[in-house]
Design a protein around this motif. Sequence first.
Motif, mmCIF file in Angstrom:
data_model
loop_
_atom_site.group_PDB
_atom_site.id
_atom_site.type_symbol
_atom_site.label_atom_id
_atom_site.label_comp_id
_atom_site.label_asym_id
_atom_site.label_seq_id
_atom_site.Cartn_x
_atom_site.Cartn_y
_atom_site.Cartn_z
ATOM 1 N N VAL A 68 0.735 -1.276 0.038
ATOM 2 C CA VAL A 68 0.043 -0.093 0.045
ATOM 3 C C VAL A 68 0.923 1.188 -0.065
ATOM 4 O O VAL A 68 0.687 2.203 -0.704
ATOM 5 N N ARG A 69 1.918 1.263 0.765
ATOM 6 C CA ARG A 69 2.827 2.408 0.868
ATOM 7 C C ARG A 69 3.740 2.664 -0.396
ATOM 8 O O ARG A 69 3.559 3.731 -0.912
ATOM 9 N N ARG A 70 3.810 1.414 -1.275
ATOM 10 C CA ARG A 70 4.289 1.828 -2.564
ATOM 11 C C ARG A 70 3.381 2.224 -3.546
ATOM 12 O O ARG A 70 3.992 2.839 -4.404
ATOM 13 N N ALA A 71 2.368 1.835 -3.383
ATOM 14 C CA ALA A 71 1.388 2.001 -4.574
ATOM 15 C C ALA A 71 0.593 3.523 -4.198
ATOM 16 O O ALA A 71 0.074 4.143 -4.948
ATOM 17 N N ALA A 72 0.941 3.763 -3.005
ATOM 18 C CA ALA A 72 0.112 5.473 -2.687
ATOM 19 C C ALA A 72 0.444 6.507 -3.550
ATOM 20 O O ALA A 72 -0.557 7.215 -4.052
ATOM 21 N N PRO A 73 1.684 6.691 -3.755
ATOM 22 C CA PRO A 73 1.923 7.793 -4.711
ATOM 23 C C PRO A 73 1.170 7.821 -6.001
ATOM 24 O O PRO A 73 0.950 8.712 -6.635
ATOM 25 N N LEU A 122 -9.037 -15.848 -2.682
ATOM 26 C CA LEU A 122 -9.360 -14.813 -1.906
ATOM 27 C C LEU A 122 -8.350 -13.615 -1.802
ATOM 28 O O LEU A 122 -8.692 -12.545 -1.915
ATOM 29 N N ARG A 123 -6.953 -13.971 -1.798
ATOM 30 C CA ARG A 123 -6.081 -12.789 -1.899
ATOM 31 C C ARG A 123 -6.298 -11.925 -3.331
ATOM 32 O O ARG A 123 -5.836 -10.839 -3.309
ATOM 33 N N PRO A 124 -6.143 -12.788 -4.267
ATOM 34 C CA PRO A 124 -6.347 -11.919 -5.363
ATOM 35 C C PRO A 124 -7.448 -11.006 -5.642
ATOM 36 O O PRO A 124 -7.386 -9.806 -6.012
ATOM 37 N N ARG A 125 -8.613 -11.215 -5.039
ATOM 38 C CA ARG A 125 -9.830 -10.540 -4.862
ATOM 39 C C ARG A 125 -9.379 -9.416 -3.875
ATOM 40 O O ARG A 125 -9.733 -8.103 -4.112
ATOM 41 N N LEU A 126 -8.688 -9.532 -2.921
ATOM 42 C CA LEU A 126 -8.406 -8.609 -1.814
ATOM 43 C C LEU A 126 -7.207 -7.585 -2.316
ATOM 44 O O LEU A 126 -7.568 -6.362 -2.349
ATOM 45 N N ASP A 127 -6.281 -8.139 -3.409
ATOM 46 C CA ASP A 127 -5.609 -7.356 -3.901
ATOM 47 C C ASP A 127 -6.139 -6.360 -4.948
ATOM 48 O O ASP A 127 -5.596 -5.068 -5.032
ATOM 49 N N ARG A 128 -7.215 -6.877 -5.859
ATOM 50 C CA ARG A 128 -8.032 -5.937 -6.464
ATOM 51 C C ARG A 128 -8.821 -4.942 -5.884
ATOM 52 O O ARG A 128 -8.791 -3.787 -6.286
ATOM 53 N N LEU A 129 -9.155 -5.303 -4.849
ATOM 54 C CA LEU A 129 -9.963 -4.325 -3.994
ATOM 55 C C LEU A 129 -8.908 -3.300 -3.301
ATOM 56 O O LEU A 129 -9.258 -2.036 -3.222
ATOM 57 N N GLN A 130 -7.787 -3.685 -3.132
ATOM 58 C CA GLN A 130 -6.507 -2.682 -2.641
ATOM 59 C C GLN A 130 -6.419 -1.436 -3.557
ATOM 60 O O GLN A 130 -6.564 -0.517 -3.060
ATOM 61 N N ALA A 131 -6.395 -1.882 -4.893
ATOM 62 C CA ALA A 131 -6.303 -0.563 -5.838
ATOM 63 C C ALA A 131 -7.589 0.007 -5.879
ATOM 64 O O ALA A 131 -7.600 1.403 -5.779
ATOM 65 N N GLN A 132 -8.723 -0.339 -5.871
ATOM 66 C CA GLN A 132 -9.995 0.231 -5.864
ATOM 67 C C GLN A 132 -9.977 1.147 -4.518
ATOM 68 O O GLN A 132 -10.454 2.198 -4.677
ATOM 69 N N LEU A 133 -9.476 0.617 -3.656
ATOM 70 C CA LEU A 133 -9.860 1.259 -2.471
ATOM 71 C C LEU A 133 -8.934 2.704 -2.227
ATOM 72 O O LEU A 133 -9.250 3.756 -1.762
ATOM 73 N N LEU A 134 -7.720 2.474 -2.967
ATOM 74 C CA LEU A 134 -6.910 3.472 -3.033
ATOM 75 C C LEU A 134 -7.109 4.688 -3.804
ATOM 76 O O LEU A 134 -7.163 5.674 -3.570
ATOM 77 N N GLU A 135 -7.808 4.204 -4.846
ATOM 78 C CA GLU A 135 -8.307 4.998 -5.749
ATOM 79 C C GLU A 135 -9.529 5.638 -5.472
ATOM 80 O O GLU A 135 -9.626 7.110 -5.341
ATOM 81 N N HIS A 136 -10.413 4.913 -4.553
ATOM 82 C CA HIS A 136 -11.493 5.898 -3.888
ATOM 83 C C HIS A 136 -11.120 6.728 -2.781
ATOM 84 O O HIS A 136 -11.838 7.780 -2.665
ATOM 85 N N LEU A 137 -10.060 6.397 -2.046
ATOM 86 C CA LEU A 137 -9.653 7.033 -0.964
ATOM 87 C C LEU A 137 -8.830 8.416 -1.617
ATOM 88 O O LEU A 137 -9.088 9.490 -0.950
ATOM 89 N N ALA A 138 -8.234 8.229 -2.525
ATOM 90 C CA ALA A 138 -7.584 9.445 -3.159
ATOM 91 C C ALA A 138 -8.753 10.370 -3.543
ATOM 92 O O ALA A 138 -8.585 11.790 -3.438
ATOM 93 N N LEU A 139 -9.999 10.068 -4.154
ATOM 94 C CA LEU A 139 -10.980 10.605 -4.487
ATOM 95 C C LEU A 139 -11.435 11.679 -3.460
ATOM 96 O O LEU A 139 -12.012 12.878 -3.450
#
Length: 180
Positions: A68-73, A122-139
Amino acid sequence: MRPYPFVPLLLLALQGCTSPGQPAGPLEPLLDSIERRLDIAEAVALHKWDLRQPVQATARERQVLESVRRAAPEHQLDPDRAEAFFSDQMEANKLLQYSALSSWQLQQRSPSTQRQDLHQQLRPRLDRLQAQLLEHLALLDQHPVPRCAHVLARTLAQRTDDPVRHLALVRATGQLCGKP
């Protein structure tokens, strides 16, 4: 009868107020993604029940937070903000897992729900959600919700009647309205 020129202005102003049925802007898609992540908690708990694994998975949590820290920027998010947000997501998920496990212990059995593989499904679903969550948090950070804490509390109260689920949502959003 005398016309009241302020009435149209008052009506226009009232249209801008958020009512309980109106979406809370960028908050709604973020909460939808949070809920999709929470929906996975029981499947994860079943996996851990079957393999007699603890809910706490410190090494895995560390991996997720580093990712998450790496993807945040890439999402124009401060890494500390993203990490704190995801730490809340994991704590909320664990709350649901502990609750499910406690219920199954009380019943001395787990549900007969079809199992899903933690690593392959399960983990692949969680990984996909991670990107969506970061996108929505940024918005949300780019378009803050006025009176965010109040709107969030009202919105969460409308999302579920299940007290444990509500508590998990409260835990998942604990730092959401703080300063980005």
